[in-house]
Design a protein around this motif. Structure first.
Motif, PDB file in Angstrom:
ATOM      1  N   GLY A 153      37.293  36.487  54.325  1.00 12.41           N
ATOM      2  CA  GLY A 153      37.882  35.554  55.281  1.00 12.41           C
ATOM      3  C   GLY A 153      39.145  36.104  55.931  1.00 12.41           C
ATOM      4  N   LYS A 154      39.596  35.416  56.982  1.00 14.18           N
ATOM      5  CA  LYS A 154      40.764  35.854  57.747  1.00 14.18           C
ATOM      6  C   LYS A 154      42.089  35.435  57.118  1.00 14.18           C
ATOM      7  CE  LYS A 154      38.339  35.898  62.198  1.00 14.18           C
ATOM      8  NZ  LYS A 154      38.288  35.360  63.586  1.00 14.18           N
ATOM      9  N   GLY A 155      42.042  34.512  56.176  1.00 13.29           N
ATOM     10  CA  GLY A 155      43.267  34.016  55.566  1.00 13.29           C
ATOM     11  C   GLY A 155      43.848  34.973  54.541  1.00 13.29           C
ATOM     12  N   LYS A 156      45.120  34.781  54.255  1.00 12.21           N
ATOM     13  CA  LYS A 156      45.818  35.597  53.267  1.00 12.21           C
ATOM     14  C   LYS A 156      45.407  35.189  51.849  1.00 12.21           C
ATOM     15  CE  LYS A 156      50.506  36.281  51.522  1.00 12.21           C
ATOM     16  NZ  LYS A 156      50.128  37.521  50.846  1.00 12.21           N
ATOM     17  N   GLY A 157      45.421  36.144  50.910  1.00 15.02           N
ATOM     18  CA  GLY A 157      45.210  35.801  49.516  1.00 15.02           C
ATOM     19  C   GLY A 157      43.989  36.412  48.859  1.00 15.02           C
ATOM     20  N   LYS A 158      43.248  37.248  49.572  1.00  8.10           N
ATOM     21  CA  LYS A 158      42.012  37.813  49.014  1.00  8.10           C
ATOM     22  C   LYS A 158      42.308  38.776  47.864  1.00  8.10           C
ATOM     23  CE  LYS A 158      41.080  39.054  53.252  1.00  8.10           C
ATOM     24  NZ  LYS A 158      42.035  38.215  54.012  1.00  8.10           N
ATOM     25  N   SER A 159      43.155  39.751  48.134  1.00 14.86           N
ATOM     26  CA  SER A 159      43.538  40.695  47.078  1.00 14.86           C
ATOM     27  C   SER A 159      44.366  39.992  46.009  1.00 14.86           C
ATOM     28  CB  SER A 159      44.334  41.865  47.667  1.00 14.86           C
ATOM     29  OG  SER A 159      43.533  42.631  48.536  1.00 14.86           O
ATOM     30  N   THR A 160      45.241  39.080  46.444  1.00 13.16           N
ATOM     31  CA  THR A 160      46.095  38.353  45.503  1.00 13.16           C
ATOM     32  C   THR A 160      45.253  37.615  44.470  1.00 13.16           C
ATOM     33  OG1 THR A 160      47.748  38.074  47.229  1.00 13.16           O
ATOM     34  CG2 THR A 160      47.943  36.657  45.313  1.00 13.16           C
ATOM     35  N   ALA A 161      44.188  36.961  44.924  1.00  7.69           N
ATOM     36  CA  ALA A 161      43.298  36.254  44.002  1.00  7.69           C
ATOM     37  C   ALA A 161      42.604  37.225  43.058  1.00  7.69           C
ATOM     38  CB  ALA A 161      42.272  35.440  44.783  1.00  7.69           C
ATOM     39  N   GLY A 162      42.198  38.368  43.585  1.00 14.46           N
ATOM     40  CA  GLY A 162      41.563  39.373  42.746  1.00 14.46           C
ATOM     41  C   GLY A 162      42.499  39.879  41.666  1.00 14.46           C
ATOM     42  N   PHE A 163      43.731  40.150  42.047  1.00 15.19           N
ATOM     43  CA  PHE A 163      44.708  40.623  41.067  1.00 15.19           C
ATOM     44  C   PHE A 163      45.056  39.527  40.062  1.00 15.19           C
ATOM     45  CE2 PHE A 163      45.595  44.200  43.963  1.00 15.19           C
ATOM     46  CZ  PHE A 163      45.591  45.233  43.023  1.00 15.19           C
ATOM     47  N   GLY A 164      44.980  38.274  40.482  1.00 22.52           N
ATOM     48  CA  GLY A 164      45.198  37.177  39.538  1.00 22.52           C
ATOM     49  C   GLY A 164      44.219  37.245  38.387  1.00 22.52           C
ATOM     50  N   MET A 165      42.949  37.559  38.682  1.00 17.92           N
ATOM     51  CA  MET A 165      41.946  37.683  37.629  1.00 17.92           C
ATOM     52  C   MET A 165      42.170  38.929  36.780  1.00 17.92           C
ATOM     53  SD  MET A 165      38.434  36.200  39.329  1.00 17.92           S
ATOM     54  CE  MET A 165      38.683  36.842  40.992  1.00 17.92           C
ATOM     55  N   ILE A 166      42.620  40.009  37.434  1.00 14.85           N
ATOM     56  CA  ILE A 166      42.945  41.222  36.681  1.00 14.85           C
ATOM     57  C   ILE A 166      44.064  40.940  35.680  1.00 14.85           C
ATOM     58  CG2 ILE A 166      44.076  43.482  36.882  1.00 14.85           C
ATOM     59  CD1 ILE A 166      41.126  43.672  37.469  1.00 14.85           C
ATOM     60  N   PHE A 167      45.098  40.213  36.121  1.00 19.16           N
ATOM     61  CA  PHE A 167      46.196  39.902  35.214  1.00 19.16           C
ATOM     62  C   PHE A 167      45.761  38.945  34.105  1.00 19.16           C
ATOM     63  CE2 PHE A 167      48.978  41.396  38.766  1.00 19.16           C
ATOM     64  CZ  PHE A 167      49.534  42.456  38.057  1.00 19.16           C
ATOM     65  N   ARG A 168      44.798  38.091  34.362  1.00 20.05           N
ATOM     66  CA  ARG A 168      44.232  37.266  33.295  1.00 20.05           C
ATOM     67  C   ARG A 168      43.575  38.152  32.236  1.00 20.05           C
ATOM     68  NH1 ARG A 168      41.278  32.569  36.887  1.00 20.05           N
ATOM     69  NH2 ARG A 168      43.126  31.295  37.285  1.00 20.05           N
ATOM     70  N   HIS A 169      42.814  39.141  32.694  1.00 20.11           N
ATOM     71  CA  HIS A 169      42.193  40.060  31.746  1.00 20.11           C
ATOM     72  C   HIS A 169      43.246  40.785  30.922  1.00 20.11           C
ATOM     73  CE1 HIS A 169      38.319  39.314  33.539  1.00 20.11           C
ATOM     74  NE2 HIS A 169      37.760  40.186  32.717  1.00 20.11           N
ATOM     75  N   ILE A 170      44.274  41.263  31.583  1.00 14.34           N
ATOM     76  CA  ILE A 170      45.355  41.954  30.873  1.00 14.34           C
ATOM     77  C   ILE A 170      45.990  41.031  29.839  1.00 14.34           C
ATOM     78  CG2 ILE A 170      47.672  42.928  31.160  1.00 14.34           C
ATOM     79  CD1 ILE A 170      46.678  44.064  33.860  1.00 14.34           C
ATOM     80  N   ALA A 171      46.244  39.778  30.230  1.00 11.77           N
ATOM     81  CA  ALA A 171      46.877  38.816  29.330  1.00 11.77           C
ATOM     82  C   ALA A 171      46.018  38.548  28.096  1.00 11.77           C
ATOM     83  CB  ALA A 171      47.164  37.505  30.059  1.00 11.77           C
ATOM     84  N   HIS A 172      44.695  38.644  28.245  1.00 13.41           N
ATOM     85  CA  HIS A 172      43.781  38.418  27.125  1.00 13.41           C
ATOM     86  C   HIS A 172      43.476  39.716  26.375  1.00 13.41           C
ATOM     87  CE1 HIS A 172      42.923  34.183  27.699  1.00 13.41           C
ATOM     88  NE2 HIS A 172      42.706  34.383  28.984  1.00 13.41           N
ATOM     89  N   GLY A 173      44.124  40.810  26.772  1.00 14.42           N
ATOM     90  CA  GLY A 173      43.888  42.083  26.109  1.00 14.42           C
ATOM     91  C   GLY A 173      42.533  42.686  26.412  1.00 14.42           C
ATOM     92  N   MET A 174      41.957  42.356  27.585  1.00 20.48           N
ATOM     93  CA  MET A 174      40.622  42.825  27.951  1.00 20.48           C
ATOM     94  C   MET A 174      40.735  43.990  28.926  1.00 20.48           C
ATOM     95  SD  MET A 174      39.122  38.974  28.541  1.00 20.48           S
ATOM     96  CE  MET A 174      37.432  39.419  28.910  1.00 20.48           C
ATOM     97  N   PRO A 175      40.161  45.156  28.603  1.00 18.14           N
ATOM     98  CA  PRO A 175      40.239  46.316  29.492  1.00 18.14           C
ATOM     99  C   PRO A 175      39.614  46.028  30.857  1.00 18.14           C
ATOM    100  CG  PRO A 175      39.521  46.976  27.315  1.00 18.14           C
ATOM    101  CD  PRO A 175      39.479  45.472  27.340  1.00 18.14           C
ATOM    102  N   CYS A 176      40.242  46.544  31.907  1.00 19.08           N
ATOM    103  CA  CYS A 176      39.774  46.316  33.271  1.00 19.08           C
ATOM    104  C   CYS A 176      40.214  47.493  34.131  1.00 19.08           C
ATOM    105  CB  CYS A 176      40.327  44.999  33.811  1.00 19.08           C
ATOM    106  SG  CYS A 176      42.114  44.809  33.628  1.00 19.08           S
ATOM    107  N   ALA A 177      39.865  47.450  35.410  1.00 18.27           N
ATOM    108  CA  ALA A 177      40.185  48.570  36.291  1.00 18.27           C
ATOM    109  C   ALA A 177      40.287  48.089  37.732  1.00 18.27           C
ATOM    110  CB  ALA A 177      39.127  49.666  36.173  1.00 18.27           C
ATOM    111  N   VAL A 178      41.034  48.859  38.531  1.00 17.33           N
ATOM    112  CA  VAL A 178      41.211  48.566  39.955  1.00 17.33           C
ATOM    113  C   VAL A 178      40.950  49.843  40.747  1.00 17.33           C
ATOM    114  CG1 VAL A 178      42.829  47.849  41.760  1.00 17.33           C
ATOM    115  CG2 VAL A 178      42.972  46.815  39.474  1.00 17.33           C
ATOM    116  N   VAL A 179      40.197  49.706  41.833  1.00 16.80           N
ATOM    117  CA  VAL A 179      40.056  50.791  42.808  1.00 16.80           C
ATOM    118  C   VAL A 179      40.484  50.240  44.156  1.00 16.80           C
ATOM    119  CG1 VAL A 179      38.515  52.432  43.938  1.00 16.80           C
ATOM    120  CG2 VAL A 179      38.129  51.812  41.539  1.00 16.80           C
TER     121      VAL A 179
END
Length: 214
Positions: free
Chosen positions: A50-76
């Motif tokens: 979509g054209k609105g702001k927040g696409k990457s921000t939402a994705g990183f929100g889930m990445i930080f949830r994984h980090i908070a739960h000690g679950m390995p993850c990755a970003v490209v």
């Protein structure tokens, strides 16, 4: 106010509260009945577009949830290689053992002005993405701004969809962000969110700012 009026108001308030409690109790029962049918688990294909702001921000929100739960993850990151982002700084400095971070883009396509170079970098990023997704230790892989690379046909969307359907491990979540997600990807996804633009400060002459955009 007379004593009778006070009693009437208190009675009305008590009636409203009782009616509200009954209504919420019915909703709770209905909700629990629905939730009882949701028993499956699977790795999701998630598209933020979509054209609105927040696409990457939402994705990183889930990445930080994984980090908070000690679950390995990755970003490209497929595009924003020229930007020094807060997310990258934080992850690389403090959470590198849990989250691999690969910045393989060199900036937005109008900045590089070199299609062959953009294609080569996008293909390199996609190869790294496939490697990370295949690694079942990663519970989630965020492909930041891959939709831009797909929009300009730097990567074949048919190949991306085929890989996600056939080679993605069953329990691995993959998040794909960026404007103009292709229909083939939307069709293949389990969860699609379109960010709608209502107002943006850029239109009022305000540039991208640290802590808001990056």
């Amino acid at each position: 106010m007379s004593e009778d009026q006070v009693q009437t108001d208190e009675g009305a308030t008590g009636h409203d509260e009782a009616r509200h409690a009954m209504k919420m109790a019915k909703k709770k029962v209905a909700r629990e009945k629905i939730m009882a049918t949701k028993t499956d688990q699977k790795g999701l294909i998630i598209v933020n577009t979509g054209k609105g702001k927040g696409k990457s921000t939402a994705g990183f929100g889930m990445i930080f949830r994984h980090i908070a739960h000690g679950m390995p993850c990755a970003v490209v990151q497929f595009i924003k290689g020229a930007w020094e982002t807060g997310e990258r700084n934080l992850i690389e400095k403090h959470f590198g053992e849990l989250c691999q971070f690969h910045t393989l883009g060199e900036g937005f396509t109008w900045e590089t002005q070199d299609r062959s170079r953009d294609v080569a970098m996008a293909e390199k990023a996609w190869e790294k993405a496939k490697e990370l997704i295949r690694d079942e230790r990663n519970s989630m892989v965020l492909l930041d701004e891959i939709n831009i690379a797909l929009r300009y046909d730097y990567i074949d969307v048919a190949e991306v969809v085929r890989f996600l359907k056939e080679e993605k491990p069953h329990m691995t979540h993959v998040v794909l962000t960026g404007r103009n997600a292709k229909e083939e990807l939307i069709e293949a996804a389990d969860l699609v969110t379109e960010m709608e633009l209502v107002k943006h400060p850029f239109r009022s002459g305000i540039k991208a700012q640290v802590g808001v955009e990056f």
